[in-house]
Design a protein around this motif. Structure first.
Motif, PDB file in Angstrom:
ATOM      1  N   THR D  44       0.849  -1.203   0.000  1.00 10.15           N
ATOM      2  CA  THR D  44       0.000   0.000   0.000  1.00 10.15           C
ATOM      3  C   THR D  44       0.878   1.244   0.000  1.00 10.15           C
ATOM      4  OG1 THR D  44      -0.128   0.255   2.398  1.00 10.15           O
ATOM      5  CG2 THR D  44      -1.766  -1.208   1.370  1.00 10.15           C
ATOM      6  N   TYR D  45       0.303   2.303  -0.515  1.00  8.97           N
ATOM      7  CA  TYR D  45       1.008   3.586  -0.549  1.00  8.97           C
ATOM      8  C   TYR D  45       1.431   3.995   0.856  1.00  8.97           C
ATOM      9  CZ  TYR D  45       2.007   8.314  -2.214  1.00  8.97           C
ATOM     10  OH  TYR D  45       2.626   9.496  -2.536  1.00  8.97           O
ATOM     11  N   GLU D  51       6.690   2.604   6.140  1.00 12.55           N
ATOM     12  CA  GLU D  51       7.607   1.535   6.524  1.00 12.55           C
ATOM     13  C   GLU D  51       8.884   1.528   5.678  1.00 12.55           C
ATOM     14  OE1 GLU D  51       5.319  -2.102   6.601  1.00 12.55           O
ATOM     15  OE2 GLU D  51       3.828  -1.215   7.953  1.00 12.55           O
ATOM     16  N   GLU D  52       8.720   1.672   4.363  1.00 15.78           N
ATOM     17  CA  GLU D  52       9.917   1.651   3.513  1.00 15.78           C
ATOM     18  C   GLU D  52      10.582   3.023   3.458  1.00 15.78           C
ATOM     19  OE1 GLU D  52       9.621  -0.529  -0.156  1.00 15.78           O
ATOM     20  OE2 GLU D  52       7.680  -1.380   0.386  1.00 15.78           O
ATOM     21  N   ARG D  53       9.853   4.049   3.896  1.00 23.47           N
ATOM     22  CA  ARG D  53      10.372   5.423   3.903  1.00 23.47           C
ATOM     23  C   ARG D  53      10.747   5.901   2.511  1.00 23.47           C
ATOM     24  NH1 ARG D  53       8.805   8.345   7.313  1.00 23.47           N
ATOM     25  NH2 ARG D  53      10.650   9.643   7.489  1.00 23.47           N
ATOM     26  N   ILE D  54       9.999   5.434   1.524  1.00 22.38           N
ATOM     27  CA  ILE D  54      10.171   5.920   0.159  1.00 22.38           C
ATOM     28  C   ILE D  54       9.011   6.850  -0.160  1.00 22.38           C
ATOM     29  CG2 ILE D  54      10.123   5.229  -2.286  1.00 22.38           C
ATOM     30  CD1 ILE D  54      11.624   2.705  -1.495  1.00 22.38           C
ATOM     31  N   GLY D  55       9.326   7.978  -0.739  1.00 30.80           N
ATOM     32  CA  GLY D  55       8.296   8.958  -1.052  1.00 30.80           C
ATOM     33  C   GLY D  55       8.333   9.380  -2.510  1.00 30.80           C
ATOM     34  N   VAL D 111      11.404   9.729  -7.062  1.00 29.20           N
ATOM     35  CA  VAL D 111      11.342   8.662  -6.065  1.00 29.20           C
ATOM     36  C   VAL D 111      12.514   8.920  -5.126  1.00 29.20           C
ATOM     37  CG1 VAL D 111      11.322   6.161  -5.697  1.00 29.20           C
ATOM     38  CG2 VAL D 111      10.363   7.135  -7.798  1.00 29.20           C
ATOM     39  N   VAL D 112      12.200   9.147  -3.855  1.00 31.18           N
ATOM     40  CA  VAL D 112      13.242   9.584  -2.908  1.00 31.18           C
ATOM     41  C   VAL D 112      13.152   8.785  -1.608  1.00 31.18           C
ATOM     42  CG1 VAL D 112      13.155  11.951  -3.815  1.00 31.18           C
ATOM     43  CG2 VAL D 112      11.828  11.368  -1.777  1.00 31.18           C
ATOM     44  N   HIS D 113      14.262   8.770  -0.905  1.00 33.05           N
ATOM     45  CA  HIS D 113      14.197   8.287   0.462  1.00 33.05           C
ATOM     46  C   HIS D 113      13.709   9.439   1.321  1.00 33.05           C
ATOM     47  CE1 HIS D 113      15.147   6.381   4.263  1.00 33.05           C
ATOM     48  NE2 HIS D 113      15.179   5.258   3.587  1.00 33.05           N
ATOM     49  N   LEU D 114      12.746   9.158   2.204  1.00 30.89           N
ATOM     50  CA  LEU D 114      12.121  10.249   2.952  1.00 30.89           C
ATOM     51  C   LEU D 114      13.083  10.908   3.945  1.00 30.89           C
ATOM     52  CD1 LEU D 114       8.479   8.986   3.520  1.00 30.89           C
ATOM     53  CD2 LEU D 114       9.288  10.787   1.999  1.00 30.89           C
ATOM     54  N   ASP D 115      14.094  10.190   4.376  1.00 32.28           N
ATOM     55  CA  ASP D 115      15.067  10.809   5.274  1.00 32.28           C
ATOM     56  C   ASP D 115      16.177  11.422   4.436  1.00 32.28           C
ATOM     57  OD1 ASP D 115      13.575   9.729   7.488  1.00 32.28           O
ATOM     58  OD2 ASP D 115      14.474   7.802   6.995  1.00 32.28           O
ATOM     59  N   PRO D 119      17.257  11.054  -4.201  1.00 31.99           N
ATOM     60  CA  PRO D 119      16.661  10.128  -5.178  1.00 31.99           C
ATOM     61  C   PRO D 119      17.127   8.699  -4.947  1.00 31.99           C
ATOM     62  CG  PRO D 119      17.674  12.020  -6.283  1.00 31.99           C
ATOM     63  CD  PRO D 119      18.072  12.101  -4.845  1.00 31.99           C
ATOM     64  N   VAL D 120      16.227   7.780  -5.155  1.00 29.34           N
ATOM     65  CA  VAL D 120      16.581   6.351  -5.119  1.00 29.34           C
ATOM     66  C   VAL D 120      16.068   5.705  -6.396  1.00 29.34           C
ATOM     67  CG1 VAL D 120      16.550   6.136  -2.582  1.00 29.34           C
ATOM     68  CG2 VAL D 120      14.450   5.706  -3.887  1.00 29.34           C
ATOM     69  N   ASN D 121      16.702   4.630  -6.800  1.00 32.18           N
ATOM     70  CA  ASN D 121      16.215   3.881  -7.953  1.00 32.18           C
ATOM     71  C   ASN D 121      14.824   3.330  -7.647  1.00 32.18           C
ATOM     72  OD1 ASN D 121      18.498   4.341  -9.447  1.00 32.18           O
ATOM     73  ND2 ASN D 121      19.453   2.355  -8.955  1.00 32.18           N
TER      74      ASN D 121
END
Lengths: 138, 138, 138, 138
Positions: D44-45, D51-55, D111-115, D119-121
């Motif tokens: 889920t979004y 949980e994954e901290r991807i935004g 696509v980024v890591h929230l912390d 950018p992340v792949n």
């Protein structure tokens, strides 16, 4: 002492009936609450949350909407503190348009650490400006 | 009889603390109120406003926020009618997540003609479905 | 000539990632647009809609979000008019924080009569202040 | 493949002109984007963020509003993926009411890591469902 914040009812606040949709009034009260912190606490609401990691979730909110507010209305939101506990406090709001009271409200906020949402004692420097705006309710 | 509406706490409902900002909860209650009309009144909320020109401005709202709601939470909003007057009525809301009550609220709405905002008697066909959802509060 | 409006990114603008949710940026641009009218048109945006029954629905909007905006950021929204047609115009926005451009945007609005949403010619007195803020885009 | 999400234009979406205020349309598009993740990603979004901290912050958004949307309108938001890069992708939206296109839009999200917002792949399992909804634009 009362803290006053001047605001405008925005186009986006108004509904198809032309009057401010009531959840938007609570948004205005919260903006006034943020400004109260920014103007009186010696720090800013954003820093308290972002740096000190202290937050203020509402635990109770109540409002009476006495007069419809319309797009373009200039309002004064008056804030006082009517209860000041160990880990929570209650603010009272009056929304005035040309000195006419259009709404009254109150909101009790817990004071919590944002990591875990556990209650924390109101820090002394906040207690001070909150006490300065204390209003005794008959 | 209770009317139940299932909703999701959205990304846009959640604040930097990760929990639903309390004015957004009132937005959710109003959405449930709109769905209550759409599902039970024999017409739709949009038609009542747009065609019959009858509106339902809030005159009093109160809520207790018992548990923080988070982005992604699926909630059930339960509506009953606890007061049914001549030109106004009061709905009671319970917000449940997995049967746990996370918030309770009530909102009194006037019934008005949208041109002039003058009170009108609750039309009989609305009175019927509102009565069917009446809850006696101890 | 550029019109400048100072704003603050609010708690309610920020999402669980701590940055302004992009639809909220469009809300800020519209607030700046309302202030542009209030400050430069000789009347107010609310009166134009409420009394003259002229409205400005967006027909095209585009934005680039160059830097994340955070709760508490003070921004300056700069408005110019980059196209001025018979029944529509396009405003350009730059959102600055400490002179750094954080977002650029443009929005084309039709000019319509609110009863029926039919296009109307831009009234002369509006054309005047819009021309004064014209920016030639290379 | 197109992903379809059915929505209703709400009372709170509509402005004093009775039509959906354009920033609210972007809110609807984002809700459709959240549902796209919830229905197609295998997670889920809310979990991806929490949980994954991807935004997925928007870096570019554009929309054309072809027909006014009104309170009570039932719309279908159709989503496809028109660009799929290493660390960003672009979705295209069509808003239909009874098969009539009322708005088109596109939004490019990083696509980024929230912390830290670096950018992340795009994770492989997201790439898969995004590719399945790829639309070749002429």
């Amino acid at each position: 002492m009362r803290h006053l914040v001047r605001q405008t009812i925005r186009f986006s606040d108004a509904d198809p009936a032309g009057i401010a949709f009531y959840p938007r009034i609570f948004d205005h009260l919260h903006e006034a609450f943020e400004d109260f912190f920014d103007n009186c606490s010696g720090t800013t609401y954003a820093k308290v949350l972002g740096e000190e990691r202290i937050g203020f979730p509402a635990v109770h909110a109540t409002a009476e909407f006495l007069k419809p507010l319309r797009h373009g209305d200039v309002i004064d939101v008056e804030i006082t503190v009517v209860e000041l506990g160990q880990t929570s406090f209650r603010c009272r709001y009056r929304v005035l348009r040309d000195r006419e009271i259009c709404a009254t409200a109150s909101c009790t906020t817990a004071v919590v650490h944002l990591d875990g949402l556990k209650p924390v004692n109101i820090p002394e420097r906040f207690r001070k400006f909150l006490e300065e705006h204390h209003e005794v309710v008959a």
